[in-house]
Design a protein around this motif. Structure first.
Motif, PDB file in Angstrom:
ATOM      1  N   ASP A   1      54.489 -69.055  22.891  1.00 14.68           N
ATOM      2  CA  ASP A   1      55.913 -68.774  22.701  1.00 14.68           C
ATOM      3  C   ASP A   1      56.088 -67.268  22.840  1.00 14.68           C
TER       4      ASP A   1
ATOM      5  N   TYR B   1      58.621 -65.406  22.677  1.00 21.17           N
ATOM      6  CA  TYR B   1      59.449 -64.771  21.644  1.00 21.17           C
ATOM      7  C   TYR B   1      58.583 -64.407  20.437  1.00 21.17           C
TER       8      TYR B   1
ATOM      9  N   GLN C   1      63.554 -63.055  18.001  1.00 18.66           N
ATOM     10  CA  GLN C   1      64.274 -64.314  17.852  1.00 18.66           C
ATOM     11  C   GLN C   1      64.672 -64.791  19.238  1.00 18.66           C
ATOM     12  N   ARG C   2      64.831 -66.091  19.380  1.00 23.50           N
ATOM     13  CA  ARG C   2      65.241 -66.640  20.667  1.00 23.50           C
ATOM     14  C   ARG C   2      66.630 -66.115  21.013  1.00 23.50           C
TER      15      ARG C   2
ATOM     16  N   LEU D   1      60.399 -62.799  29.935  1.00 21.08           N
ATOM     17  CA  LEU D   1      61.672 -62.703  29.224  1.00 21.08           C
ATOM     18  C   LEU D   1      62.645 -61.707  29.863  1.00 21.08           C
TER      19      LEU D   1
ATOM     20  N   ARG E   1      62.973 -66.669  32.525  1.00 23.06           N
ATOM     21  CA  ARG E   1      63.398 -66.876  31.142  1.00 23.06           C
ATOM     22  C   ARG E   1      64.102 -68.217  30.986  1.00 23.06           C
TER      23      ARG E   1
ATOM     24  N   ASP F   1      62.863 -71.073  28.568  1.00 23.83           N
ATOM     25  CA  ASP F   1      63.745 -71.653  27.550  1.00 23.83           C
ATOM     26  C   ASP F   1      63.848 -73.175  27.705  1.00 23.83           C
TER      27      ASP F   1
ATOM     28  N   VAL G   1      60.754 -74.551  26.132  1.00 22.13           N
ATOM     29  CA  VAL G   1      60.865 -74.466  24.668  1.00 22.13           C
ATOM     30  C   VAL G   1      61.796 -75.567  24.153  1.00 22.13           C
ATOM     31  N   ASP G   2      62.928 -75.774  24.851  1.00 20.49           N
ATOM     32  CA  ASP G   2      63.867 -76.827  24.441  1.00 20.49           C
ATOM     33  C   ASP G   2      63.215 -78.206  24.535  1.00 20.49           C
TER      34      ASP G   2
END
Length: 184
Positions: free
Chosen positions: A19, A21, A27-28, A73, A79, A83, A86-87
């Protein structure tokens, strides 16, 4: 050569998910400026030219992770793809947690059924108990019949059960022998 495969066609192991982040301590949804500031601050601690600590190889690996996190990022397309991953992982984790309750219930029910089956294996069932009782009853009946047959044979040997003699004469003959009291 196929992406994600060795020259022999075997799949390459995927790298463990990082991750980015968390790698940068953000923070995301952090802005590009925040990503740059976090990278600059953390990379100075582990930069290969400046690091004087006991684990230079670890510092190089940490520096490379920080650099990769910053590159992903700061690039809009990379990015967005990150994301999305991550989702997807968060959605998968939520599904797994929701299913865990169902799995736990199924596991408990299965364990209860297994315990009941094990108990039934070692404890006689109602049908087995009824069958055992029936065998015992039949055995007792057979023993009683055998005893009756022995008594009938004994009576025949003693002459008390003579098929040629009338039934009324049998008690009188027994009384004459002294085995029965005389009729009154």
């Amino acid at each position: 050569l196929t992406p994600g495969k060795h020259a022999q066609g075997t799949p390459m192991p995927s790298a463990p998910f990082e991750d980015y982040y968390e790698v940068l301590g953000l923070q995301r949804g952090a802005s590009k400026a925040e990503v740059s500031r976090a990278y600059r601050k953390l990379s100075l601690e582990v930069h290969p030219d400046r690091y004087k600590g006991p684990d230079p190889d670890g510092a190089v690996a940490r520096f490379l992770k920080l650099t990769q996190a910053k590159e992903v990022l700061e690039d809009d397309k990379a990015r967005a793809a990150f994301d999305a991953v991550v989702d997807a992982k968060a959605a998968h984790r939520a599904r797994q947690e929701a299913q865990e309750g169902g799995r736990r219930k199924m596991r408990e029910e299965l364990e209860a059924r297994e315990a009941a089956a094990k108990a039934a294996k070692f404890a006689p069932s109602a049908a087995a108990a009824a069958a055992k009782e029936e065998r015992e009853r039949e055995s007792a009946e057979a023993a009683a019949r055998a005893e009756l047959q022995r008594e009938i044979e004994r009576l025949r040997r003693t002459g008390r059960l003579d098929p040629t003699r009338p039934a009324a004469a049998a008690p009188a003959a027994a009384a004459a022998r002294g085995s029965l009291p005389p009729p009154t």
